[in-house]
Design a protein around this motif. Sequence first.
Motif, PDB file in Angstrom:
ATOM      1  N   CYS A  89       0.833  -1.216   0.000  1.00 22.71           N
ATOM      2  CA  CYS A  89       0.000   0.000   0.000  1.00 22.71           C
ATOM      3  C   CYS A  89       0.862   1.259   0.000  1.00 22.71           C
ATOM      4  O   CYS A  89       0.537   2.259   0.630  1.00 22.71           O
ATOM      5  N   GLN A  90       1.977   1.229  -0.729  1.00 18.51           N
ATOM      6  CA  GLN A  90       2.925   2.341  -0.728  1.00 18.51           C
ATOM      7  C   GLN A  90       2.711   3.318  -1.875  1.00 18.51           C
ATOM      8  O   GLN A  90       3.500   4.249  -2.051  1.00 18.51           O
ATOM      9  N   LEU A  91       1.649   3.117  -2.666  1.00 20.99           N
ATOM     10  CA  LEU A  91       1.333   4.050  -3.739  1.00 20.99           C
ATOM     11  C   LEU A  91       0.056   4.784  -3.387  1.00 20.99           C
ATOM     12  O   LEU A  91      -0.819   4.246  -2.714  1.00 20.99           O
ATOM     13  N   CYS A  92      -0.078   5.990  -3.873  1.00 20.11           N
ATOM     14  CA  CYS A  92      -1.275   6.778  -3.608  1.00 20.11           C
ATOM     15  C   CYS A  92      -2.312   6.525  -4.693  1.00 20.11           C
ATOM     16  O   CYS A  92      -1.981   6.468  -5.872  1.00 20.11           O
ATOM     17  N   SER A  93      -3.551   6.366  -4.274  1.00 23.25           N
ATOM     18  CA  SER A  93      -4.660   6.192  -5.218  1.00 23.25           C
ATOM     19  C   SER A  93      -5.224   7.571  -5.528  1.00 23.25           C
ATOM     20  O   SER A  93      -5.779   8.231  -4.655  1.00 23.25           O
ATOM     21  N   ALA A  94      -5.088   7.996  -6.755  1.00 21.84           N
ATOM     22  CA  ALA A  94      -5.625   9.297  -7.158  1.00 21.84           C
ATOM     23  C   ALA A  94      -7.076   9.125  -7.573  1.00 21.84           C
ATOM     24  O   ALA A  94      -7.394   8.297  -8.414  1.00 21.84           O
ATOM     25  N   THR A  95      -7.976   9.881  -6.958  1.00 21.45           N
ATOM     26  CA  THR A  95      -9.375   9.817  -7.357  1.00 21.45           C
ATOM     27  C   THR A  95      -9.618  10.701  -8.571  1.00 21.45           C
ATOM     28  O   THR A  95     -10.552  10.494  -9.314  1.00 21.45           O
ATOM     29  N   ASN A  96      -8.778  11.693  -8.760  1.00 22.04           N
ATOM     30  CA  ASN A  96      -8.854  12.561  -9.928  1.00 22.04           C
ATOM     31  C   ASN A  96      -7.701  12.150 -10.846  1.00 22.04           C
ATOM     32  O   ASN A  96      -6.541  12.395 -10.542  1.00 22.04           O
ATOM     33  N   HIS A  97      -7.997  11.532 -11.959  1.00 17.82           N
ATOM     34  CA  HIS A  97      -6.955  10.962 -12.810  1.00 17.82           C
ATOM     35  C   HIS A  97      -6.067  11.992 -13.502  1.00 17.82           C
ATOM     36  O   HIS A  97      -5.044  11.646 -14.063  1.00 17.82           O
ATOM     37  N   SER A  98      -6.434  13.268 -13.436  1.00 15.24           N
ATOM     38  CA  SER A  98      -5.558  14.282 -14.028  1.00 15.24           C
ATOM     39  C   SER A  98      -4.476  14.717 -13.041  1.00 15.24           C
ATOM     40  O   SER A  98      -3.518  15.366 -13.421  1.00 15.24           O
ATOM     41  N   ASP A  99      -4.637  14.354 -11.779  1.00 20.94           N
ATOM     42  CA  ASP A  99      -3.654  14.696 -10.763  1.00 20.94           C
ATOM     43  C   ASP A  99      -2.796  13.486 -10.418  1.00 20.94           C
ATOM     44  O   ASP A  99      -3.220  12.346 -10.570  1.00 20.94           O
ATOM     45  N   HIS A 100      -1.600  13.738  -9.943  1.00 17.45           N
ATOM     46  CA  HIS A 100      -0.695  12.679  -9.509  1.00 17.45           C
ATOM     47  C   HIS A 100      -0.291  12.963  -8.059  1.00 17.45           C
ATOM     48  O   HIS A 100      -0.124  14.114  -7.667  1.00 17.45           O
ATOM     49  N   TYR A 101      -0.121  11.880  -7.293  1.00 18.21           N
ATOM     50  CA  TYR A 101       0.162  12.004  -5.870  1.00 18.21           C
ATOM     51  C   TYR A 101       1.410  11.224  -5.513  1.00 18.21           C
ATOM     52  O   TYR A 101       1.788  10.288  -6.211  1.00 18.21           O
ATOM     53  N   TYR A 102       2.035  11.597  -4.396  1.00 12.74           N
ATOM     54  CA  TYR A 102       3.194  10.868  -3.897  1.00 12.74           C
ATOM     55  C   TYR A 102       3.057  10.680  -2.386  1.00 12.74           C
ATOM     56  O   TYR A 102       2.384  11.462  -1.707  1.00 12.74           O
ATOM     57  N   LEU A 103       3.685   9.623  -1.871  1.00 15.65           N
ATOM     58  CA  LEU A 103       3.614   9.273  -0.459  1.00 15.65           C
ATOM     59  C   LEU A 103       4.538  10.167   0.362  1.00 15.65           C
ATOM     60  O   LEU A 103       5.689  10.381   0.006  1.00 15.65           O
ATOM     61  N   VAL A 104       4.012  10.675   1.471  1.00  9.38           N
ATOM     62  CA  VAL A 104       4.762  11.561   2.369  1.00  9.38           C
ATOM     63  C   VAL A 104       4.664  11.003   3.789  1.00  9.38           C
ATOM     64  O   VAL A 104       3.583  10.594   4.220  1.00  9.38           O
ATOM     65  N   ASP A 105       5.772  10.983   4.497  1.00 12.72           N
ATOM     66  CA  ASP A 105       5.808  10.554   5.901  1.00 12.72           C
ATOM     67  C   ASP A 105       5.216   9.163   6.124  1.00 12.72           C
ATOM     68  O   ASP A 105       4.731   8.853   7.198  1.00 12.72           O
ATOM     69  N   GLY A 106       5.228   8.342   5.104  1.00 15.97           N
ATOM     70  CA  GLY A 106       4.817   6.949   5.237  1.00 15.97           C
ATOM     71  C   GLY A 106       3.328   6.690   5.230  1.00 15.97           C
ATOM     72  O   GLY A 106       2.894   5.556   5.090  1.00 15.97           O
TER      73      GLY A 106
END
Length: 116
Positions: A89-106
């Motif tokens: 579960c180390q990837l972020c699930s983006a609900t808005n597919h035009s945006d990209h997310y990254y994991l912060v502080d675990g």
Amino acid sequence: TLRHVGRRLAEDLGGGRGMNETDDEYSEVLATIDLDLGYWRAGENTDQLVECSDRGFAGSGKRRCKGGAEFGTGFGDGYCYDEFKGPECQLCSATNHSDHYYLVDGDRCNICRELG
């Protein structure tokens, strides 16, 4: 350890005769294992259970990995809380597919800034 719990359960069901990955009961047992909070696995028929890494932030593995018995539709995503996906579960699930997310502080997801 929990790493081989599926194999041990299958051996118990086999009543001493042993079982292997092709036995129907073995697969059924593996598919119904209820993982503890903080654990993940890649597929519902694997006995390789993984404790989710804290990534240097105490308790973050338990805040990403909910465990449970639902594999989900993706690569073990059913064992993750909604905002996470992927291995441990180390990837972020983006609900808005035009945006990209990254994991912060675990255990948090931040949106990536646009370049430019």
